[in-house]
Design an enzyme around this catalytic site. Structure first.
Site, mmCIF file in Angstrom:
data_model
loop_
_atom_site.group_PDB
_atom_site.id
_atom_site.type_symbol
_atom_site.label_atom_id
_atom_site.label_comp_id
_atom_site.label_asym_id
_atom_site.label_seq_id
_atom_site.Cartn_x
_atom_site.Cartn_y
_atom_site.Cartn_z
ATOM 1 N N PHE A 36 1.659 9.596 3.807
ATOM 2 C CA PHE A 36 2.929 9.991 4.552
ATOM 3 C C PHE A 36 3.802 8.741 4.533
ATOM 4 O O PHE A 36 4.734 8.700 5.105
ATOM 5 C CB PHE A 36 2.405 10.260 6.136
ATOM 6 C CG PHE A 36 1.566 11.445 6.077
ATOM 7 C CD1 PHE A 36 2.220 12.610 6.103
ATOM 8 C CD2 PHE A 36 -0.036 11.302 6.288
ATOM 9 C CE1 PHE A 36 1.358 13.706 6.194
ATOM 10 C CE2 PHE A 36 -0.740 12.278 6.307
ATOM 11 C CZ PHE A 36 -0.017 13.747 6.337
ATOM 12 N N ASP A 69 -10.430 8.127 11.389
ATOM 13 C CA ASP A 69 -10.039 7.934 10.012
ATOM 14 C C ASP A 69 -10.818 6.820 9.411
ATOM 15 O O ASP A 69 -9.958 6.168 8.526
ATOM 16 C CB ASP A 69 -8.779 8.028 9.839
ATOM 17 C CG ASP A 69 -7.928 8.417 8.628
ATOM 18 O OD1 ASP A 69 -8.770 9.003 7.853
ATOM 19 O OD2 ASP A 69 -6.773 7.881 8.344
ATOM 20 N N GLY A 89 0.691 -1.329 0.080
ATOM 21 C CA GLY A 89 0.005 -0.063 -0.127
ATOM 22 C C GLY A 89 0.980 1.399 -0.016
ATOM 23 O O GLY A 89 2.098 1.160 0.464
ATOM 24 N N GLN A 90 0.344 2.396 -0.496
ATOM 25 C CA GLN A 90 1.053 3.465 -0.727
ATOM 26 C C GLN A 90 0.053 4.693 0.243
ATOM 27 O O GLN A 90 -0.995 4.812 -0.203
ATOM 28 C CB GLN A 90 1.381 3.986 -1.963
ATOM 29 C CG GLN A 90 1.811 5.288 -2.266
ATOM 30 C CD GLN A 90 3.467 5.373 -1.692
ATOM 31 O OE1 GLN A 90 4.124 4.349 -2.082
ATOM 32 N NE2 GLN A 90 3.950 6.293 -1.183
#
Length: 348
Positions: free
Chosen positions: A73, A183, A69-70
């Site tokens: 941050f 979040d 995953g990217q």
């Protein structure tokens, strides 16, 4: 940037005990104590973790297998231990955009949550390299939930109910620790199997102790609770409560059932879809549903009206989902609507 708690403040105990609780989003003295205890425990854990960071280059210890995953941050990599061959997920945060305190905060929040079946397990291994900070978690290999949500369709109803139940349980666990997740979105829900039977919550950079004073930064999004969009009760901001997570869970659940957002932002003056929703909910007439809500059952209405109550003190807790499992949340073609009777959160 996530993980800079030193720039945030907790509501002071005296303000609540002197009768200001109603003006501070309904925060009670006991709720405030719970948040303050969580904040102090995190500070202690961060101080200890700073002393035990492994000083090494990641490539010396772990073999890179592939990206998982990217994020904004940092990135998450699937790695294996060079000597033992054990597989891990490694979250790598560049020092150019992450402070040591910010890294330690996210690392320790994950550790403080302990073991829960719907939360990614964190391991107590932090690594400081020349240009990055990293920590290890269990690997979850089937991507995030956004890839499973079919546009304008969502998930199959059984999968939607499984996800809702697991995420509600994870959030309830976080709240029991005196924390607010803040979040919740499909990108932060990892899927453990191709059939989407098991999911896990990840990424705790925005998680904060209950009662932390925060302001909305940037324009609101669908998951932003309406109380964050108005003037805060204190100059420093709004004292956050688990009701923020309940709102986000309601929006996510709507997406799982429909494949789209109910609105772009929870501001009646700026978003006609949200304005229609507020009018519909206030009317108490479940049959007069707005266009985005067509296809849902009155049972789903009752659940979502509770989680998406614009007033945080009236909003249902995340645990309310349990009372609605096992019953249809979507209308079948040609099926007549029949309002549920006598349920908590019933629109009638």
């Amino acid at each position: 940037m996530p993980g800079k708690p030193s720039q945030e403040k907790q509501v002071e105990m005296g303000a609540v005990e002197n009768g200001a609780g109603e003006d501070l989003g309904g925060l009670t003295a006991e709720e405030l104590r719970q948040g303050q205890e969580a904040a102090l425990a995190l500070e202690d854990m961060m101080a200890l973790s700073a002393q035990t960071l492994v000083q090494a280059e990641v490539d010396e210890l772990y073999q890179h297998v592939r990206p998982l995953g990217q994020g904004r941050f940092g990135r998450v990599l699937l790695v294996t231990h060079r000597q033992k061959g054990t597989a891990f997920a490694l979250k790598k945060l560049p020092k150019a955009s992450t402070t040591l305190r910010g890294f330690l905060y996210e690392f320790c929040v994950g550790l403080s949550l302990g073991s829960h079946s719907a939360i990614v397990a964190a391991y107590g291994i932090g690594v400081e390299s020349v240009d990055s900070y990293s920590f290890l978690t269990e690997p979850v290999l089937h991507g995030d939930l956004i890839a499973f949500i079919q546009p304008k369709v969502g998930l199959l109803q059984p999968a939607a109910q499984r996800c809702a139940a697991q995420l509600a349980s994870a959030l309830e666990h976080i709240h029991s620790r005196g924390l607010v997740y803040r979040d919740l979105k499909p990108e932060n829900v990892l899927v453990c199997d191709p059939a989407c039977r098991w999911v896990k919550l990840t990424d705790f950079g925005h998680t904060r102790p209950r009662g932390t004073l925060l302001r909305l930064v940037g324009p609101p999004i669908p998951y932003t609770a309406p109380e964050l969009c108005g003037p805060p009760p204190l100059p420093e901001g709004l004292p956050i409560q688990p009701a923020l997570d309940a709102w986000a869970l309601g929006v996510l659940l709507f997406c799982l059932l429909t494949g789209y957002f109910p609105w772009d932002q929870p501001l009646a003056e700026a978003d006609p879809f949200y304005e229609d929703y507020v009018i519909w909910q206030a009317s108490g007439q479940p049959q007069a549903r707005p266009q985005p809500w067509l296809g849902l059952t009155p049972v789903a209405d009752a659940l979502l009206w509770g989680l998406l109550d614009p007033h945080p003190r009236r909003r249902s807790p995340v645990s309310s989902i349990r009372g609605y499992l096992g019953r249809p949340w979507r209308q079948r073609a040609g099926e007549a609507e029949e309002a549920p009777q006598g349920e908590k959160g019933d629109p009638e």
